[in-house]
Design an enzyme around this catalytic site. Structure first.
Site, PDB file in Angstrom:
ATOM      1  CD1 TRP A 346      -2.964   1.469   0.883  1.00  0.00           C
ATOM      2  CD2 TRP A 346      -1.364   2.433   2.100  1.00  0.00           C
ATOM      3  NE1 TRP A 346      -3.394   2.735   1.223  1.00  0.00           N
ATOM      4  CE2 TRP A 346      -2.429   3.347   1.965  1.00  0.00           C
ATOM      5  CE3 TRP A 346      -0.241   2.820   2.831  1.00  0.00           C
ATOM      6  CZ2 TRP A 346      -2.409   4.613   2.533  1.00  0.00           C
ATOM      7  CZ3 TRP A 346      -0.210   4.086   3.389  1.00  0.00           C
ATOM      8  CH2 TRP A 346      -1.286   4.972   3.240  1.00  0.00           C
ATOM      9  CG  HIS A 347       3.433   2.197   3.271  1.00  0.00           C
ATOM     10  ND1 HIS A 347       2.850   1.124   3.908  1.00  0.00           N
ATOM     11  CD2 HIS A 347       3.351   3.232   4.135  1.00  0.00           C
ATOM     12  CE1 HIS A 347       2.458   1.505   5.113  1.00  0.00           C
ATOM     13  NE2 HIS A 347       2.745   2.777   5.276  1.00  0.00           N
ATOM     14  N   GLY A 348       3.758   1.749  -1.334  1.00  0.00           N
ATOM     15  CA  GLY A 348       4.372   2.119  -2.603  1.00  0.00           C
ATOM     16  C   GLY A 348       4.666   0.903  -3.447  1.00  0.00           C
TER      17      GLY A 348
END
Lengths: 486, 377
Positions: A346-348
Site C-alpha cells: 500500500w505504501h508504494g
C-alpha cells in the site's frame, strides 16, 4: 499546498472565515467541498477528475446497493473499481517492469509497454492555451502518482463496505459525501477516516467552542514543530547518508537509520497533528493516528500505536474478513503475513516496501506467541522490550527508506563491515531526539505528566516552539511530507 | 460538545493549551517578538567606522541595513544610496565614493555608504520603503545606474540567467514583474518579512551567525559545534578587502569586450518606474535628494549603444529635473578607471567625488553648503 506554507495559512484563513459564516446553512457543505477541491486542484487540477470519479462511482454503488437485492454485486463493483483506479495510477509501472523482467527471464520476446505519462497531448494543449491567454500557470503532466490517492480511495472504499455490512446509513447528500472523501485537512495523507466518524460529523451542526479552537491550535503548533523543526532537520542528514551509503561508515549508517525512524515519525505524525488540528478548529474530530509508537513494548503494540487509521483499516477490511484470529494457527499466521505484505505494498509500488511488510509480518509471526507469555509480559523489563521493538522497527525502516533491496543490503552490509568513521551527526539533532524521547517517557509517568501539564510549562513550551520556528528555520524551506507520495 | 457516542482521543502527548492559555501565549509572543530585536540591537555592537558598509556576505541582511540607516541618519551623515556602484566591489571600504566624498570635503561631513550589492531599482524601492523609514529628513545622494535598463533581462521583463537579486525586496503582487517567478507562499512570506521586524531580525541572525543557513543546515555543516556560541552577539565586521581584483575592464586578463546593449526606453522601463518610485518615496519623507546619473562606462559600448545610452541618460536627467529633483550627470571617467560597465575603480571614485562636491546640486544641500565652503566655493 503544504500545511506549513504561507499560501496554506492564507487559504485556511479565508476558508475558515467563510466556514464560520456559513456554518449551519445550506451553503456550508458546498463551501467545504469547494475549498477541498481547490486545495486538491492546487497540485494538479486534472486530478480533480479522478477524485470526482471515485466519489461518484462509490456514491452510485451505495445508492444502488440500497435499492437492490444484489448488494454484493454493487459492493464488488465499487471495490473492484477502486482497486483498478489505485492499481492503474499507483502500480502500473511496478507491474509492467516486473512482468517484463519475468518475460525476459523466461525468454519470451514480448514486453508490456510502460506508460509514463497519461494524455500528454491534453496537458500540452491546456498549457499552450493558458500561455496564449497570458496566464503564468502550467498544468503538471499526468505522470506522477496523484497525491493522496491511497488515502481517499481507502476512505471511500470503507464507506461502501461499511454500508454493505450495515455499519452506516446511506448518505443522501452527494455534496456531503464528496466532502467526506475530499475533506482537505486529511485528504492527502490521512488519517483515513470512517464514515461512522467523519461523515456522521459532517451531517450534524455542532457549535464550535473556544476549546475546539484552542485544541486545534495546540495540535497544529505541535504538528508544525514536529514537521518543520524535527522531521525536515533529520531528513537532511538521512538524505545525505542514504544518497551514497557507500561513502559512509557504520556509525553514520546506524545514526542515519536511527534518524530516519524519528524523521518518518515526526513527519507523518506532524502532518496528522496538523490535519487533526485544522479539523478540530472547524469542530470536527479526526481520529488519533499515532500514540507514541516508539514506546511500544511489542510489535503488536507498535501496530496499535503507528498509523492507527491504516492499521485498523487493514484489520477491519482485510485481516478480519480473511478470518482474523479465529481460525487455525496456520490461517492466523497466513492472514497476518498477507495483511502485512499488502500493507507494505500500500505504501508504494517498490520491492523495498514489500520487504518492509514481510519483515514486520515475520516479526509479528515470531513474537506473537512470545508476547502472550507471562515471561515476556511480566519478567522482561519494559525499557528492554521497548528498546528491542525500537531496534527491530528501525532495522525494518532501512528497506522502507532505501526502497531497493540492493541499496538496503549495501547499508546493512556496511553497518557490519565498514568499521569506524566520523558520522558527522549533529549533536543538536541528537539532543533534540533525546529530549523528545525523554518527554514521551515523562508524559507516560504520573509525576512527569503532572509537571508537563502545568499551565506555565505548556505556555512556555508553546512560546519556545513558536520562537524557534520563527527564528531558526529559514522561510521557504518547506519540504513535502513523506506520506504524500503514498 | 461532542456527538453522542463519539469518542475520539485528543492526542498522545500534545502540548494542549486552553483558550485563555493561548491568549496569554499570544500576548507573550507579541511581547517577545517586539522586544527581542531592540534588545539585541542594544547588546550587539555595530562597527562604528566612518567607512562602514554592509559586509558583502550580508547583502541580504536588511535588518542590519536598517540599523546602519538608523545610525547614519542619527549622526547627520549625508547618505549615499544605491547599488553596488555605491557599495564598491572593486575597492576597499577606504576607496569607495562615500569615503572620497568625505575626503573631498576635508572630512567636515560624513558620508554614509548605504550601497547594497545587487540592489536594482525595483529592490531599492522596496528597501527604501520597508527598511529606510529612519532616514526621513536626511540629505540623500541617490545613484541611478542605467545598467538596469540595458536589456530586457536587467529591466526585469525577462528572466535573467544569473538569477533574481533581492527577490524579497521587490513588489510581490503589484505591479507585476514578469521576471519575478515565485510561489505564492514565498511572496506572502516576503511581505511578512518586510513588515514584521522580528522576521527581519531572525533573518539577520541566520545571515550573520549561521552563514545564511537555518540552524538545522548550519548544524549539519558544524555537527560538533555549540550553536549557542555561534549565536553570541558580536559585531558584523567586513574584512577590509575588495570583492573583485582592482583591474580595469580593458585589462587583457579580464577578457571583457565592447558590448552592444539592448536599451529599454524609459517609457517602457520597469526599473525606471521603480527608480522614480524610490525618489518619490524619499521626497515624501522629507529627504533632500540629489540623483547622480552614471557615469556609465561609455568606453565599453559599441557606437550605436553609446548614442542610445546618451539619449537615455539625458532623458532621465531631464525628467528628474522636470519633477523638481536635483540631478547631476557626471562626465565619463577615463577608460582605465572602470572595472566593468558601471563600477569605477578607486581612482575613478576619487575623481567622481571631487567632481561631485563642486556641483551646485550638492552644494545646495544644507549639508552640502558646509561641503562647498570647505572646498573653497
Amino acid at each position: 499546498m503544504l500545511f506549513h506554507t504561507w499560501a496554506f495559512v492564507a487559504f485556511f484563513l479565508i476558508v475558515y472565515a467563510g466556514f464560520r459564516l456559513l456554518r449551519g446553512t445550506r451553503a456550508e457543505m458546498p463551501w467545504l467541498l469547494g475549498a477541498s477541491y481547490l486545495f486538491y486542484g492546487a497540485w494538479n487540477p486534472l486530478y480533480l477528475v479522478l477524485i470526482l470519479y471515485t466519489t461518484s462511482v462509490d456514491y452510485y454503488a451505495v445508492t444502488r446497493m440500497a435499492r437492490s437485492r444484489r448488494r454484493g454485486m454493487w459492493l464488488a463493483f465499487s471495490v473492484v473499481n477502486s482497486l483498478l483506479v489505485l492499481g492503474f495510477f499507483k502500480y502500473r509501472h511496478f507491474a509492467a517492469e516486473n512482468i517484463n523482467l519475468l518475460l525476459d527471464w523466461a525468454g519470451v520476446p514480448l514486453a508490456v509497454p510502460v506508460v509514463n505519462e497519461l494524455l500528454p497531448w491534453l496537458t500540452a494543449d491546456i498549457n499552450s492555451s493558458l500561455a496564449a491567454m497570458g496566464l503564468h500557470y502550467t498544468v503538471p503532466g499526468l505522470g506522477d502518482l496523484p497525491v493522496g490517492i491511497s488515502f481517499f480511495t481507502f476512505q471511500s472504499m470503507s464507506y461502501t463496505i461499511d454500508f454493505y455490512r450495515g455499519h452506516c446509513d446511506r448518505e443522501p447528500s452527494f455534496i456531503r459525501y464528496a466532502t467526506f472523501v475530499s475533506f482537505f485537512p486529511q485528504l492527502v495523507a490521512g488519517p483515513i477516516e470512517r464514515s461512522t466518524n467523519l461523515l456522521r460529523q459532517l451531517g450534524q451542526v455542532q457549535p464550535i467552542t473556544r476549546t475546539d479552537v484552542a485544541d486545534g491550535l495546540s495540535l497544529f503548533l505541535v504538528g508544525l514543530f514536529k514537521k518543520v523543526a524535527l522531521a525536515d532537520y533529520l531528513a537532511q542528514y538521512v538524505d545525505k547518508v542514504y544518497a551514497v551509503p557507500g561513502n559512509w561508515h557504520a556509525p553514520a549508517l546506524v545514526l542515519a537509520t536511527f534518524a530516519f525512524s524519528w524523521q518518518i515519525y515526526f513527519d507523518f505524525s506532524g502532518y496528522t497533528d496538523m490535519a487533526r488540528g485544522l479539523g478540530r478548529m472547524m469542530g470536527f474530530r479526526l481520529m488519533l493516528n499515532f500514540n507514541n509508537p516508539y514506546l511500544a513494548d511489542s510489535l503488536g503494540d507498535f501496530w496499535r500505536r503507528w498509523h492507527i487509521s491504516l492499521s485498523t483499516w487493514f484489520r477491519d477490511y482485510v485481516y478480519i474478513p480473511m478470518g482474523g484470529s479465529r481460525r487455525s494457527t496456520w490461517a492466523i499466521y497466513r492472514n497476518m503475513v498477507l495483511t502485512m505484505v499488502i500493507s507494505g505494498l500500500w505504501h508504494g509500488a517498490e520491492w523495498g516496501f514489500v520487504i518492509w511488510g514481510l519483515l514486520h509480518a515475520a516479526g509479528r509471526a515470531a513474537t506473537r506467541k512470545l508476547e502472550q507469555t507471562s515471561l515476556y509480559r511480566d519478567r522482561v523489563p519494559r525499557p528492554l522490550k521497548q528498546a528491542l521493538v525500537f531496534a527491530f522497527v528501525t532495522f525494518a525502516w532501512i528497506f522502507f527508506r532505501a526502497r531497493s533491496w540492493s541499496k538496503a543490503w549495501t547499508i546493512i552490509e556496511r553497518i557490519f563491515t565498514s568499521g569506524w568513521g566520523d558520522p558527522q551527526f549533529p549533536i543538536l539533532a541528537m539532543a533534540m531526539i533525546l529530549a523528545i524521547w525523554a518527554y514521551q517517557h515523562a508524559y507516560e509517568s504520573r509525576w512527569g505528566r503532572g509537571i508537563l501539564e502545568l499551565a506555565a510549562v505548556r505556555v512556555a513550551a508553546a512560546i519556545a516552539m513558536a520562537v524557534y520556528l520563527a527564528t531558526f528555520i529559514a522561510p521557504g524551506a518547506a519540504q513535502a511530507f513523506i506520506y504524500f507520495q503514498f | 460538545m461532542s456527538l453522542p457516542g463519539l469518542d475520539v482521543r485528543f492526542g498522545s502527548n500534545v502540548v494542549r493549551l486552553s483558550a485563555w492559555q493561548w491568549l496569554v501565549t499570544a500576548l507573550l509572543l507579541v511581547l517577545v517578538m517586539s522586544l527581542v530585536p531592540s534588545i539585541w540591537e542594544r547588546i550587539e555592537p555595530l562597527e562604528d567606522g566612518a567607512d562602514f558598509r554592509i559586509p558583502y556576505e550580508l547583502s541580504y541582511d536588511y535588518w542590519l541595513y536598517q540599523r546602519h540607516c538608523r545610525r547614519s541618519a542619527g549622526r547627520g551623515d549625508v547618505l549615499v544610496v544605491g547599488d553596488s556602484v555605491i557599495w564598491g566591489p572593486y575597492v576597499t571600504r577606504q576607496e569607495t565614493l562615500p569615503h572620497y566624498l568625505a575626503a573631498a570635503t576635508g572630512g567636515c561631513r560624513r558620508f554614509a555608504n548605504l550601497g547594497l550589492d545587487g540592489a536594482h531599482p525595483a529592490a531599492l524601492a522596496g528597501l527604501v520603503n520597508s527598511y529606510g523609514a529612519d532616514i526621513a529628513g536626511c540629505d540623500v545622494i541617490l545613484h541611478c545606474n542605467l545598467l538596469w535598463i540595458s536589456s530586457p533581462e536587467h529591466d526585469l521583463r525577462k528572466a535573467r540567467p544569473a538569477g533574481f537579486n533581492h527577490p524579497a525586496l521587490v513588489a510581490q503582487f503589484y505591479p507585476d514583474i514578469p521576471a519575478y517567478d515565485e510561489t505564492l507562499s514565498r511572496r506572502i512570506g516576503n511581505v511578512l518579512d518586510r513588515n514584521v521586524t522580528f522576521f527581519a531580525w531572525a533573518n539577520h541572525m541566520r545571515a550573520s551567525r549561521l552563514g545564511g543557513h537555518d540552524l538545522p543546515t548550519w548544524s549539519l555543516d558544524h555537527p560538533y559545534d555549540n550553536p549557542g556560541l555561534a549565536l553570541r552577539p558580536t559585531a558584523d565586521v567586513e574584512a577590509d578587502k575588495r570583492h573583485h581584483p582592482p583591474l580595469p575592464w580593458s585589462d587583457p586578463s579580464r577578457g571583457i569586450r565592447r558590448q552592444a546593449y539592448d536599451w529599454t526606453d524609459l517609457e517602457q522601463s520597469l526599473q525606471w518606474r521603480f527608480f522614480q518610485a524610490t525618489v518619490a518615496a524619499l521626497k515624501e519623507r522629507g529627504n533632500r535628494v540629489v540623483v547622480v546619473v552614471g557615469p556609465f562606462n561609455e568606453h565599453m559600448m559599441e557606437a550605436e549603444s553609446l548614442a542610445v545610452y546618451r539619449r537615455l541618460r539625458d532623458q532621465a536627467a531631464a525628467r528628474l529635473r522636470q519633477q523638481g529633483v536635483a540631478c547631476c550627470v557626471p562626465p565619463v571617467l577615463p577608460s582605465e578607471l572602470y572595472g566593468d560597465a558601471s563600477h569605477p575603480l578607486a581612482r575613478g571614485y576619487r575623481q567622481l567625488a571631487e567632481w561631485l562636491v563642486r556641483q551646485k546640486e550638492i552644494a545646495d544641500l544644507p549639508a552640502g553648503r558646509q561641503v562647498a565652503d570647505s572646498v573653497g566655493r
